[in-house]
Each structure stands twice: as C-alpha cells, then as structure tokens.
Design a protein around this motif. Structure first.
Motif, PDB file in Angstrom:
ATOM      1  N   MET A   1      -6.131 -17.194  16.204  1.00  0.00           N
ATOM      2  CA  MET A   1      -6.696 -18.061  15.194  1.00  0.00           C
ATOM      3  C   MET A   1      -7.863 -17.331  14.522  1.00  0.00           C
ATOM      4  SD  MET A   1      -7.475 -22.050  15.562  1.00  0.00           S
ATOM      5  CE  MET A   1      -9.143 -22.277  16.079  1.00  0.00           C
ATOM      6  N   GLU A   2      -7.884 -17.368  13.200  1.00  0.00           N
ATOM      7  CA  GLU A   2      -8.911 -16.675  12.437  1.00  0.00           C
ATOM      8  C   GLU A   2      -9.952 -17.656  11.897  1.00  0.00           C
ATOM      9  OE1 GLU A   2      -6.904 -14.610   9.348  1.00  0.00           O
ATOM     10  OE2 GLU A   2      -6.541 -12.864  10.611  1.00  0.00           O
ATOM     11  N   PHE A   3     -11.150 -17.148  11.733  1.00  0.00           N
ATOM     12  CA  PHE A   3     -12.242 -17.932  11.154  1.00  0.00           C
ATOM     13  C   PHE A   3     -12.295 -17.628   9.661  1.00  0.00           C
ATOM     14  CE2 PHE A   3     -16.728 -18.542  10.053  1.00  0.00           C
ATOM     15  CZ  PHE A   3     -16.880 -19.843  10.468  1.00  0.00           C
ATOM     16  N   ILE A   4     -11.828 -18.590   8.844  1.00  0.00           N
ATOM     17  CA  ILE A   4     -11.726 -18.361   7.396  1.00  0.00           C
ATOM     18  C   ILE A   4     -12.599 -19.310   6.583  1.00  0.00           C
ATOM     19  CG2 ILE A   4      -9.388 -17.442   7.578  1.00  0.00           C
ATOM     20  CD1 ILE A   4      -8.415 -20.194   6.580  1.00  0.00           C
ATOM     21  N   TYR A   5     -13.503 -20.016   7.224  1.00  0.00           N
ATOM     22  CA  TYR A   5     -14.232 -21.092   6.553  1.00  0.00           C
ATOM     23  C   TYR A   5     -15.325 -20.619   5.599  1.00  0.00           C
ATOM     24  CZ  TYR A   5     -11.724 -23.791   9.966  1.00  0.00           C
ATOM     25  OH  TYR A   5     -10.723 -24.329  10.706  1.00  0.00           O
ATOM     26  N   LEU A   6     -15.656 -19.337   5.609  1.00  0.00           N
ATOM     27  CA  LEU A   6     -16.672 -18.834   4.684  1.00  0.00           C
ATOM     28  C   LEU A   6     -16.059 -18.130   3.473  1.00  0.00           C
ATOM     29  CD1 LEU A   6     -19.374 -17.544   7.170  1.00  0.00           C
ATOM     30  CD2 LEU A   6     -19.421 -19.592   5.770  1.00  0.00           C
ATOM     31  N   ARG A   7     -14.756 -18.090   3.388  1.00  0.00           N
ATOM     32  CA  ARG A   7     -14.107 -17.471   2.227  1.00  0.00           C
ATOM     33  C   ARG A   7     -14.516 -18.105   0.899  1.00  0.00           C
ATOM     34  NH1 ARG A   7      -7.772 -16.301   3.423  1.00  0.00           N
ATOM     35  NH2 ARG A   7      -8.096 -14.867   5.152  1.00  0.00           N
ATOM     36  N   ALA A  44     -25.577 -10.554  -3.043  1.00  0.00           N
ATOM     37  CA  ALA A  44     -25.414  -9.538  -2.003  1.00  0.00           C
ATOM     38  C   ALA A  44     -26.073  -9.973  -0.695  1.00  0.00           C
ATOM     39  CB  ALA A  44     -25.992  -8.212  -2.477  1.00  0.00           C
ATOM     40  N   ALA A  45     -27.251 -10.568  -0.784  1.00  0.00           N
ATOM     41  CA  ALA A  45     -27.961 -10.993   0.425  1.00  0.00           C
ATOM     42  C   ALA A  45     -27.248 -12.151   1.120  1.00  0.00           C
ATOM     43  CB  ALA A  45     -29.392 -11.390   0.079  1.00  0.00           C
ATOM     44  N   VAL A  46     -26.841 -13.153   0.375  1.00  0.00           N
ATOM     45  CA  VAL A  46     -26.157 -14.300   0.989  1.00  0.00           C
ATOM     46  C   VAL A  46     -24.815 -13.865   1.573  1.00  0.00           C
ATOM     47  CG1 VAL A  46     -25.113 -16.545   0.524  1.00  0.00           C
ATOM     48  CG2 VAL A  46     -27.351 -16.008  -0.401  1.00  0.00           C
ATOM     49  N   THR A  47     -24.128 -12.950   0.913  1.00  0.00           N
ATOM     50  CA  THR A  47     -22.870 -12.438   1.443  1.00  0.00           C
ATOM     51  C   THR A  47     -23.093 -11.700   2.753  1.00  0.00           C
ATOM     52  OG1 THR A  47     -21.928 -12.270  -0.759  1.00  0.00           O
ATOM     53  CG2 THR A  47     -20.930 -10.926   0.943  1.00  0.00           C
ATOM     54  N   ALA A  48     -24.146 -10.897   2.827  1.00  0.00           N
ATOM     55  CA  ALA A  48     -24.451 -10.182   4.069  1.00  0.00           C
ATOM     56  C   ALA A  48     -24.755 -11.163   5.204  1.00  0.00           C
ATOM     57  CB  ALA A  48     -25.619  -9.232   3.855  1.00  0.00           C
ATOM     58  N   ILE A  49     -25.523 -12.190   4.903  1.00  0.00           N
ATOM     59  CA  ILE A  49     -25.853 -13.188   5.923  1.00  0.00           C
ATOM     60  C   ILE A  49     -24.607 -13.937   6.378  1.00  0.00           C
ATOM     61  CG2 ILE A  49     -27.092 -15.353   6.328  1.00  0.00           C
ATOM     62  CD1 ILE A  49     -29.293 -14.209   4.445  1.00  0.00           C
ATOM     63  N   CYS A  50     -23.741 -14.310   5.431  1.00  0.00           N
ATOM     64  CA  CYS A  50     -22.499 -15.014   5.794  1.00  0.00           C
ATOM     65  C   CYS A  50     -21.592 -14.142   6.643  1.00  0.00           C
ATOM     66  CB  CYS A  50     -21.755 -15.460   4.539  1.00  0.00           C
ATOM     67  SG  CYS A  50     -22.489 -16.870   3.729  1.00  0.00           S
ATOM     68  N   VAL A  68      -9.841 -10.290   5.462  1.00  0.00           N
ATOM     69  CA  VAL A  68      -9.898 -10.626   4.036  1.00  0.00           C
ATOM     70  C   VAL A  68     -11.332 -10.981   3.649  1.00  0.00           C
ATOM     71  CG1 VAL A  68      -9.075 -12.225   2.272  1.00  0.00           C
ATOM     72  CG2 VAL A  68      -7.496 -11.363   3.995  1.00  0.00           C
ATOM     73  N   SER A  69     -12.043 -11.671   4.509  1.00  0.00           N
ATOM     74  CA  SER A  69     -13.446 -11.995   4.231  1.00  0.00           C
ATOM     75  C   SER A  69     -14.294 -10.735   4.136  1.00  0.00           C
ATOM     76  CB  SER A  69     -14.010 -12.917   5.308  1.00  0.00           C
ATOM     77  OG  SER A  69     -13.393 -14.165   5.250  1.00  0.00           O
ATOM     78  N   PHE A  70     -13.987  -9.750   4.963  1.00  0.00           N
ATOM     79  CA  PHE A  70     -14.704  -8.482   4.883  1.00  0.00           C
ATOM     80  C   PHE A  70     -14.455  -7.797   3.544  1.00  0.00           C
ATOM     81  CE2 PHE A  70     -14.852  -3.861   5.608  1.00  0.00           C
ATOM     82  CZ  PHE A  70     -16.205  -3.746   5.877  1.00  0.00           C
ATOM     83  N   TYR A  71     -13.214  -7.793   3.100  1.00  0.00           N
ATOM     84  CA  TYR A  71     -12.900  -7.180   1.809  1.00  0.00           C
ATOM     85  C   TYR A  71     -13.519  -7.967   0.656  1.00  0.00           C
ATOM     86  CZ  TYR A  71      -9.613  -4.309   4.379  1.00  0.00           C
ATOM     87  OH  TYR A  71      -9.047  -3.438   5.267  1.00  0.00           O
ATOM     88  N   LEU A  72     -13.581  -9.284   0.780  1.00  0.00           N
ATOM     89  CA  LEU A  72     -14.254 -10.087  -0.233  1.00  0.00           C
ATOM     90  C   LEU A  72     -15.744  -9.768  -0.278  1.00  0.00           C
ATOM     91  CD1 LEU A  72     -12.522 -13.559   0.240  1.00  0.00           C
ATOM     92  CD2 LEU A  72     -12.275 -12.010  -1.698  1.00  0.00           C
ATOM     93  N   ALA A  73     -16.353  -9.565   0.901  1.00  0.00           N
ATOM     94  CA  ALA A  73     -17.768  -9.203   0.958  1.00  0.00           C
ATOM     95  C   ALA A  73     -17.994  -7.840   0.309  1.00  0.00           C
ATOM     96  CB  ALA A  73     -18.257  -9.196   2.404  1.00  0.00           C
ATOM     97  N   LEU A  74     -17.102  -6.898   0.571  1.00  0.00           N
ATOM     98  CA  LEU A  74     -17.219  -5.587  -0.074  1.00  0.00           C
ATOM     99  C   LEU A  74     -17.110  -5.702  -1.588  1.00  0.00           C
ATOM    100  CD1 LEU A  74     -15.153  -3.178   2.205  1.00  0.00           C
ATOM    101  CD2 LEU A  74     -17.622  -3.301   1.938  1.00  0.00           C
ATOM    102  N   SER A  75     -16.240  -6.583  -2.058  1.00  0.00           N
ATOM    103  CA  SER A  75     -16.107  -6.747  -3.502  1.00  0.00           C
ATOM    104  C   SER A  75     -17.343  -7.409  -4.108  1.00  0.00           C
ATOM    105  CB  SER A  75     -14.840  -7.520  -3.855  1.00  0.00           C
ATOM    106  OG  SER A  75     -14.900  -8.827  -3.368  1.00  0.00           O
ATOM    107  N   VAL A  76     -17.974  -8.325  -3.395  1.00  0.00           N
ATOM    108  CA  VAL A  76     -19.219  -8.925  -3.887  1.00  0.00           C
ATOM    109  C   VAL A  76     -20.303  -7.861  -4.000  1.00  0.00           C
ATOM    110  CG1 VAL A  76     -21.099 -10.512  -3.314  1.00  0.00           C
ATOM    111  CG2 VAL A  76     -18.749 -11.264  -3.085  1.00  0.00           C
TER     112      VAL A  76
END
Length: 93
Positions: A1-7, A44-50, A68-76
């Motif tokens: 099970m993956e944690f996807i709630y911050l996407r 960038a800061a809120v993404t790093a914290i999330c 996928v969340s990691f790749y979304l963070a990289l794109s932000v």
C-alpha cells in the motif's frame, strides 16, 4: 500500500508555477521579481517539507513510498528554478 495523500499538494504547486511562468513570459505588469521569487521559494519549501513528512509517515506506518510524489517534487523544484531564471532573463533582455 502506497501513501499518495500529498500528491494534490504537489499538483497545485505545479499548476501555480506553470501559471506564474506563463504570466511572466507574457510580460504582465502584475508579476514582479518579488512575486516570482516568493512564490517559487514558497513552493519549493512546502514541497520539501511535504516530501520529508511523507517519508516519516511512510516509515511509521510501514507503508511503501510513492515514487510519483518524488518525481512531482522534483518537477516543482525544477519549475521553481526555471521560473526565477526565465524571469531574470526576461528582465535583462
């Protein structure tokens, strides 16, 4: 099970940075340097914290991380840097 709630947080920041980049490319008078720097730094800061908090949550609940969340963070982060760079180039030219 993956944690996807911050996407959705990442997706909102991607959309906001794309809109900000589009308005700065259109040379809108509503966008100034402080706006570009502030929104980019905040995103960038809120993404790093999330991303950090999702790692802690995943570890505590014995869940799988979401790549996928990691790749979304990289794109932000990439869009944040790109927006500041593009705005600086537009102001010089």
């Amino acid at each position: 099970m993956e944690f996807i709630y911050l996407r959705p947080v990442y997706l909102v920041f991607i959309a906001a940075l794309l809109v900000l980049g589009g308005t700065s490319l259109a040379r809108s008078r509503a966008v100034n340097g402080m706006t570009v720097w502030g929104i980019s730094a905040l995103a960038a800061a809120v993404t790093a914290i999330c991303l950090w908090q999702s790692g802690i949550i995943v570890d505590e609940l014995n869940m799988a991380g979401d790549e996928v969340s990691f790749y979304l963070a990289l794109s932000v982060w990439g869009l944040s840097v790109l927006n500041v760079w593009v705005y600086g180039r537009m102001k010089r030219g």
